[in-house]
Write a protein that holds these residues in place. Structure first.
Motif, PDB file in Angstrom:
ATOM      1  N   PRO A 141       0.552 -13.892   6.949  1.00 58.35           N
ATOM      2  CA  PRO A 141      -0.326 -12.956   7.644  1.00 58.35           C
ATOM      3  C   PRO A 141      -1.265 -12.276   6.647  1.00 58.35           C
ATOM      4  N   PRO A 142      -2.485 -11.922   7.066  1.00 60.03           N
ATOM      5  CA  PRO A 142      -3.456 -11.317   6.142  1.00 60.03           C
ATOM      6  C   PRO A 142      -2.911 -10.111   5.387  1.00 60.03           C
ATOM      7  N   GLN A 143      -2.152  -9.227   6.075  1.00 60.12           N
ATOM      8  CA  GLN A 143      -1.651  -8.044   5.368  1.00 60.12           C
ATOM      9  C   GLN A 143      -0.649  -8.412   4.285  1.00 60.12           C
ATOM     10  N   ASP A 144       0.073  -9.527   4.489  1.00 63.30           N
ATOM     11  CA  ASP A 144       1.008  -9.970   3.460  1.00 63.30           C
ATOM     12  C   ASP A 144       0.262 -10.564   2.272  1.00 63.30           C
ATOM     13  N   GLN A 145      -0.833 -11.268   2.549  1.00 58.54           N
ATOM     14  CA  GLN A 145      -1.640 -11.797   1.460  1.00 58.54           C
ATOM     15  C   GLN A 145      -2.136 -10.672   0.554  1.00 58.54           C
ATOM     16  N   TRP A 146      -2.606  -9.592   1.164  1.00 60.95           N
ATOM     17  CA  TRP A 146      -3.101  -8.464   0.385  1.00 60.95           C
ATOM     18  C   TRP A 146      -1.972  -7.769  -0.378  1.00 60.95           C
ATOM     19  N   ALA A 147      -0.820  -7.627   0.258  1.00 60.67           N
ATOM     20  CA  ALA A 147       0.318  -6.979  -0.404  1.00 60.67           C
ATOM     21  C   ALA A 147       0.776  -7.792  -1.614  1.00 60.67           C
ATOM     22  N   LEU A 148       0.761  -9.121  -1.483  1.00 61.52           N
ATOM     23  CA  LEU A 148       1.159  -9.974  -2.599  1.00 61.52           C
ATOM     24  C   LEU A 148       0.126  -9.928  -3.714  1.00 61.52           C
ATOM     25  N   ARG A 149      -1.152  -9.875  -3.341  1.00 61.51           N
ATOM     26  CA  ARG A 149      -2.197  -9.722  -4.367  1.00 61.51           C
ATOM     27  C   ARG A 149      -1.987  -8.442  -5.168  1.00 61.51           C
ATOM     28  N   ALA A 150      -1.681  -7.365  -4.456  1.00 63.50           N
ATOM     29  CA  ALA A 150      -1.457  -6.082  -5.138  1.00 63.50           C
ATOM     30  C   ALA A 150      -0.292  -6.194  -6.114  1.00 63.50           C
ATOM     31  N   ALA A 151       0.820  -6.792  -5.664  1.00 64.39           N
ATOM     32  CA  ALA A 151       1.999  -6.914  -6.531  1.00 64.39           C
ATOM     33  C   ALA A 151       1.705  -7.767  -7.761  1.00 64.39           C
ATOM     34  N   HIS A 152       0.850  -8.768  -7.600  1.00 59.86           N
ATOM     35  CA  HIS A 152       0.562  -9.672  -8.714  1.00 59.86           C
ATOM     36  C   HIS A 152      -0.500  -9.122  -9.663  1.00 59.86           C
ATOM     37  N   TYR A 153      -1.604  -8.626  -9.096  1.00 63.55           N
ATOM     38  CA  TYR A 153      -2.744  -8.246  -9.926  1.00 63.55           C
ATOM     39  C   TYR A 153      -2.775  -6.771 -10.317  1.00 63.55           C
ATOM     40  N   ILE A 154      -2.302  -5.903  -9.453  1.00 64.79           N
ATOM     41  CA  ILE A 154      -2.299  -4.460  -9.742  1.00 64.79           C
ATOM     42  C   ILE A 154      -0.922  -3.888  -9.420  1.00 64.79           C
ATOM     43  N   PRO A 155       0.101  -4.303 -10.172  1.00 67.29           N
ATOM     44  CA  PRO A 155       1.484  -3.927  -9.839  1.00 67.29           C
ATOM     45  C   PRO A 155       1.716  -2.422  -9.766  1.00 67.29           C
ATOM     46  N   TRP A 156       0.964  -1.644 -10.526  1.00 61.57           N
ATOM     47  CA  TRP A 156       1.169  -0.193 -10.519  1.00 61.57           C
ATOM     48  C   TRP A 156       0.736   0.436  -9.200  1.00 61.57           C
ATOM     49  N   LEU A 157       0.045  -0.343  -8.350  1.00 64.56           N
ATOM     50  CA  LEU A 157      -0.361   0.159  -7.034  1.00 64.56           C
ATOM     51  C   LEU A 157       0.542  -0.350  -5.904  1.00 64.56           C
ATOM     52  N   THR A 158       1.580  -1.094  -6.258  1.00 61.01           N
ATOM     53  CA  THR A 158       2.426  -1.701  -5.223  1.00 61.01           C
ATOM     54  C   THR A 158       3.065  -0.654  -4.323  1.00 61.01           C
ATOM     55  N   TYR A 159       3.574   0.416  -4.901  1.00 62.78           N
ATOM     56  CA  TYR A 159       4.198   1.459  -4.086  1.00 62.78           C
ATOM     57  C   TYR A 159       3.170   2.078  -3.136  1.00 62.78           C
ATOM     58  N   TRP A 160       2.029   2.459  -3.672  1.00 61.77           N
ATOM     59  CA  TRP A 160       0.996   3.082  -2.826  1.00 61.77           C
ATOM     60  C   TRP A 160       0.539   2.140  -1.730  1.00 61.77           C
ATOM     61  N   TRP A 161       0.328   0.876  -2.101  1.00 65.17           N
ATOM     62  CA  TRP A 161      -0.200  -0.098  -1.144  1.00 65.17           C
ATOM     63  C   TRP A 161       0.709  -0.216   0.078  1.00 65.17           C
ATOM     64  N   ASN A 162       1.991  -0.142  -0.141  1.00 69.55           N
ATOM     65  CA  ASN A 162       2.937  -0.356   0.949  1.00 69.55           C
ATOM     66  C   ASN A 162       3.426   0.932   1.606  1.00 69.55           C
ATOM     67  N   THR A 163       2.847   2.065   1.207  1.00 75.70           N
ATOM     68  CA  THR A 163       3.220   3.334   1.846  1.00 75.70           C
ATOM     69  C   THR A 163       2.009   4.080   2.406  1.00 75.70           C
ATOM     70  N   GLN A 164       0.779   3.610   2.097  1.00 74.66           N
ATOM     71  CA  GLN A 164      -0.423   4.277   2.598  1.00 74.66           C
ATOM     72  C   GLN A 164      -0.603   4.020   4.100  1.00 74.66           C
ATOM     73  N   LYS A 165      -1.514   4.777   4.723  1.00 75.95           N
ATOM     74  CA  LYS A 165      -1.718   4.711   6.176  1.00 75.95           C
ATOM     75  C   LYS A 165      -3.087   4.164   6.563  1.00 75.95           C
ATOM     76  N   PHE A 166      -3.876   3.728   5.577  1.00 73.81           N
ATOM     77  CA  PHE A 166      -5.252   3.327   5.872  1.00 73.81           C
ATOM     78  C   PHE A 166      -5.349   1.939   6.496  1.00 73.81           C
ATOM     79  N   PHE A 167      -4.474   1.005   6.098  1.00 74.39           N
ATOM     80  CA  PHE A 167      -4.530  -0.355   6.625  1.00 74.39           C
ATOM     81  C   PHE A 167      -3.118  -0.938   6.606  1.00 74.39           C
TER      82      PHE A 167
END
Length: 346
Positions: free
Chosen positions: A189-215
């Motif tokens: 799913p598109p949201q999983d693609q983005w979450a995996l990109r975050a974990a791979h390319y910007i790991p320090w944002l992984t927590y924020w990415w998966n707890t924010q409310k914007f998308f």
């Protein structure tokens, strides 16, 4: 004045972004105000504690000693490999199984320095402290299955055999052809693609990415079943074969999600120190075996990369189950089949 206001706003925005991206500290078991320690635990080489649970026959009389590695957002309680096996079969096999809370999960201390190698060394030390002998079996399911690659790389000399059940893949493993990894990645799913990109390319944002409310965040983290389960999986769920997992769900992340599921995402989908497709057969003399089990209708982990791995590593016994989903080991009779294939030499 305008530049000054702009500067102040920029500093304020950066301060907010830093605080938002910074996860809260873990709520360590046994610390003041933290969850209680109820499980038996071993103390690891670096002072961390690892919680475990024993199953099957007593290890003193066991013919086969197995370490089971649990899946994502799970714990030592979720021993899915035994769901469809009767105690009588376990006894006949002479199987002793120990499950453990991986770092940051359940009652095992977090490992802020966790790497692909460190978990394999944790498993080796668990085997040593529990006196499982010079060699033992390892079985991993889903994200736990991915961990078995690390055991095959770093502690192959300690293994009597290994089973990977629906193991999660890393789309950035260099051994995958670009067209295959891209094809499998885009099946998510598109949201999983983005979450995996975050974990791979910007790991320090992984927590924020998966707890924010914007998308939308990862569907796996938010547990959206429409993206996760196949027809067989829904049948298993309707038959309540995996319903017991719910009562341990909060336990799995009781020390905080940052040091359990989100750090795991970073390690799992980050850059590894090795490529599983470069592994050598640890059982060249046929003294043990490695098995990979996958369903061809698994919606969580695409089957195509597993087929490629099996082609690249012909010494792996690859079992592809028609109609099988991600809850494969909970299907009727499957856990028994998986255990017997690993433990019984023909």
């Amino acid at each position: 004045m305008f530049k000054r206001i702009t500067f102040i706003l920029l500093v304020g925005l950066l301060a907010w972004a830093y605080q938002a991206a910074r996860p809260p500290p873990p709520n360590i078991c046994g610390s003041p105000g933290g969850p209680p320690v109820t499980a038996p635990r071993i103390r690891l080489r670096d002072g961390r504690f690892l919680a475990y649970m024993e199953h099957g026959v007593p290890k003193q009389v066991a013919k086969h000693k197995i370490i089971f590695v649990h899946p994502f957002s799970s714990s030592r309680h979720d021993l899915i490999i035994t769901i469809s096996i009767s105690p009588e079969v376990i006894e006949d096999l002479g199987a002793y199984i120990v499950s453990f809370d991986r770092p940051g999960y359940g009652e095992s201390d977090p490992d802020p320095k966790r790497t692909a190698k460190s978990l394999a060394l944790d498993i080796e030390e668990l085997g040593d402290q529990l006196e499982l002998g010079s060699k033992f079996y390892v079985i991993g399911y889903s994200m736990g299955g991915q961990c078995i690659w690390k055991c095959l790389q770093y502690i192959p000399h300690r293994l009597a055999g290994a089973a990977l059940i629906a193991p999660v893949i890393n789309y950035w493993w260099p051994g995958f052809p670009a067209n295959l990894s891209s094809y499998a990645y885009k099946k998510q799913p598109p949201q999983d693609q983005w979450a995996l990109r975050a974990a791979h390319y910007i790991p320090w944002l992984t927590y924020w990415w998966n707890t924010q409310k914007f998308f939308p965040k990862s569907s796996v983290v938010s547990e959206k079943p429409e993206n996760m389960f196949s027809r067989q999986d829904w049948e298993i769920i309707r038959n309540a074969k995996v319903s017991g997992r719910e009562k341990h769900k909060a336990y799995a992340t009781q020390q905080g999600e940052a040091e359990s599921i989100f750090r795991e995402m970073v390690v799992a989908f980050g850059s590894w120190e090795f490529d599983p497709m470069d592994l050598q057969n640890p059982f060249a003399s046929n003294e043990g075996s490695v098995h990979l089990w996958h369903g061809d209708e698994d919606k969580l982990v695409p089957v195509e990369p597993q087929r490629y791995i099996a082609e690249k590593l012909p010494w792996i016994h690859y079992h592809e189950l028609p109609g099988g989903g991600h809850l494969l080991p909970a299907a009727d009779g499957m856990s028994e089949i998986i255990l017997k294939a690993l433990l019984i030499k023909e």
